[in-house]
Design an enzyme around this catalytic site. Structure first.
Site, PDB file in Angstrom:
ATOM      1  N   THR A  13      10.359 -27.737  22.980  1.00 43.06           N
ATOM      2  CA  THR A  13       9.013 -27.327  22.524  1.00 43.06           C
ATOM      3  C   THR A  13       7.918 -28.216  23.083  1.00 43.06           C
ATOM      4  O   THR A  13       6.808 -27.757  23.354  1.00 43.06           O
ATOM      5  CB  THR A  13       8.967 -27.384  20.968  1.00 43.06           C
ATOM      6  OG1 THR A  13       9.986 -26.540  20.480  1.00 43.06           O
ATOM      7  CG2 THR A  13       7.648 -26.924  20.420  1.00 43.06           C
ATOM      8  N   GLN A 277      31.689 -33.490   5.211  1.00 41.89           N
ATOM      9  CA  GLN A 277      30.608 -32.503   5.168  1.00 41.89           C
ATOM     10  C   GLN A 277      29.355 -33.098   4.539  1.00 41.89           C
ATOM     11  O   GLN A 277      28.277 -32.527   4.653  1.00 41.89           O
ATOM     12  CB  GLN A 277      31.041 -31.297   4.332  1.00 41.89           C
ATOM     13  CG  GLN A 277      32.155 -30.516   4.966  1.00 41.89           C
ATOM     14  CD  GLN A 277      32.613 -29.329   4.143  1.00 41.89           C
ATOM     15  OE1 GLN A 277      32.001 -28.964   3.156  1.00 41.89           O
ATOM     16  NE2 GLN A 277      33.699 -28.729   4.567  1.00 41.89           N
TER      17      GLN A 277
HETATM   18  N1  ASP Z   1      14.389 -24.734  20.351  1.00 40.94           N
HETATM   19  C1  ASP Z   1      13.713 -25.952  20.724  1.00 40.94           C
HETATM   20  C2  ASP Z   1      14.707 -26.816  21.473  1.00 40.94           C
HETATM   21  O1  ASP Z   1      15.512 -27.483  20.882  1.00 40.94           O
HETATM   22  C3  ASP Z   1      13.201 -26.635  19.524  1.00 40.94           C
HETATM   23  C4  ASP Z   1      12.424 -27.895  19.798  1.00 40.94           C
HETATM   24  O2  ASP Z   1      12.257 -28.368  20.872  1.00 40.94           O
HETATM   25  O3  ASP Z   1      11.924 -28.462  18.811  1.00 40.94           O
HETATM   26  O4  ASP Z   1      14.694 -26.811  22.680  1.00 40.94           O
END
Ligand code: ASP
Length: 341
Positions: A13, A277
């Site tokens: 992200t 767990q």
């Molecule tokens: N889906 C993204 C990833 O892990 C989520 C993120 O970067 O926060 O690449």
């Protein structure tokens, strides 16, 4: 002297922006990062960028990419004071754990970070995470790096990489190390608790061991689970380490048929590792009668390892020609600060 940091951008992200046509998040050209965060130019360190040819959502990051990152660090180790890996948050704890085992005798900071909101978002957490990670990646006391391990920086906290779990898909405060204290906090001052930082043994030279086997499998045990086909599955897929994520401090079904299935799996040469767990606490074989099965079948305790750490440790150690001790002995040793003794 100005420190030099190598940024390894893998995706996630942090390097995405909203495509206004489709409404989905898409990767942008990360080489334009300095124009998006001009503060980078004000830092007291020189920054160089190395990027994956195709930025990845971290759900697509796996052993090949861990190896690629480890090789980049190996090839640039002498030329940089520290390394910053920008990575999606979803599997960041796996990558951090894997790298901690692959990078032996580390004397420089390897920091991973990412963000929950894209860098272009007004409320983004990317800017703080990126800038403070750069500080940690260039944090030295004289000639000695303060951080000499694989760590993860997120939302004002520096955490040990191989102790991390992603605990929230939503909060900015997304990562936790339930079985280890926070290594450092970023407030008005940048802090690190020097008493709990990892230090490699003095006689261990920096060395990258790329061995990672995919013959590892993890199963989350649940009440009423049907394990009848487990033996044939383990055999057919040539699994060498089976990790069972069992109840509480290490309890399991008392059913003799299931015990026989696990005994057969062991007799076929597959190691069985037990982890909990629970998010915090540790395995204690023998505490309850329902954990004694693990003594009888010769299972290995994963202590207080996270699942991410147990998996990548097993992948690194199994059939690794660079180690002479047995898998069981090595697995139960604290190699990089990943488990409590
Ligand atoms: N889906 C993204 C990833 O892990 C989520 C993120 O970067 O926060 O690449």
């Amino acid at each position: 002297m100005k420190r030099k940091v190598l940024i390894i951008y893998t995706g996630g992200t942090i390097g995405m922006e909203k495509d206004y046509e489709s409404g989905s998040l898409k990767a942008f050209d990360f080489s334009t990062i300095a124009s998006r965060i001009p503060e980078i130019n004000l830092l007291d360190c020189d920054v160089t960028l190395s990027q994956f040819s195709i930025p990845l959502d971290s759900s697509d990051v796996g052993p090949e990419h861990w190896t690629a990152i480890a090789k980049i660090i190996e090839g640039n180790y002498e030329d940089y004071s520290g390394f910053l890996i920008l990575h999606g948050t979803d599997t960041m704890a796996y990558t951090a754990s894997a790298l901690s085992f692959m990078l032996k005798g580390l004397r420089k900071p390897v920091i991973l970070t990412g963000s929950q909101l894209p860098i272009g978002d007004l409320r983004t957490d990317a800017k703080e995470n990126l800038l403070t990670s750069l500080y940690y990646a260039s944090f030295y006391d004289g000639d000695e790096a303060v951080i000499q391990e694989v760590a993860l920086y997120f939302e004002y906290k520096l955490l040990r990489g191989n102790r991390c779990i992603k605990a929230s898909a939503e909060n900015f405060d997304a990562f936790k190390t339930p079985n280890y204290p926070i290594l450092g906090q970023s407030g008005v001052n940048l802090e690190a608790d020097r008493n709990i930082l990892y230090r490699a043994p003095k006689d261990e030279a920096f060395n990258v061991d790329l061995h990672i086997s995919k013959k590892v499998f993890l199963i989350w045990i649940f009440p009423g689970m049907n394990l009848n086909e487990l033996e044939s599955f383990i055999k057919a897929s040539e699994i060498k380490v089976l990790i069972l994520r069992v109840f509480g401090s290490g309890t399991f079904f008392s059913d003799k048929n299931i015990e026989n299935i696990l005994l057969n799996i062991r007799a076929n040469g597959t190691e069985i590792v037990i982890i909990s767990q629970c998010i915090s606490g540790e395995i204690s074989i023998g505490k309850y009668d329902n954990s004694n099965i693990f003594k009888r079948i010769g299972a290995i305790s994963g202590g207080d390892l996270t699942a991410e750490s147990a998996l990548t440790k097993a992948m690194h150690l199994i059939e690794n020609p660079h180690y002479t001790e047995s898998f069981g002995t090595l697995f139960q040793k604290n190699l990089r600060g990943e488990m409590s003794n």
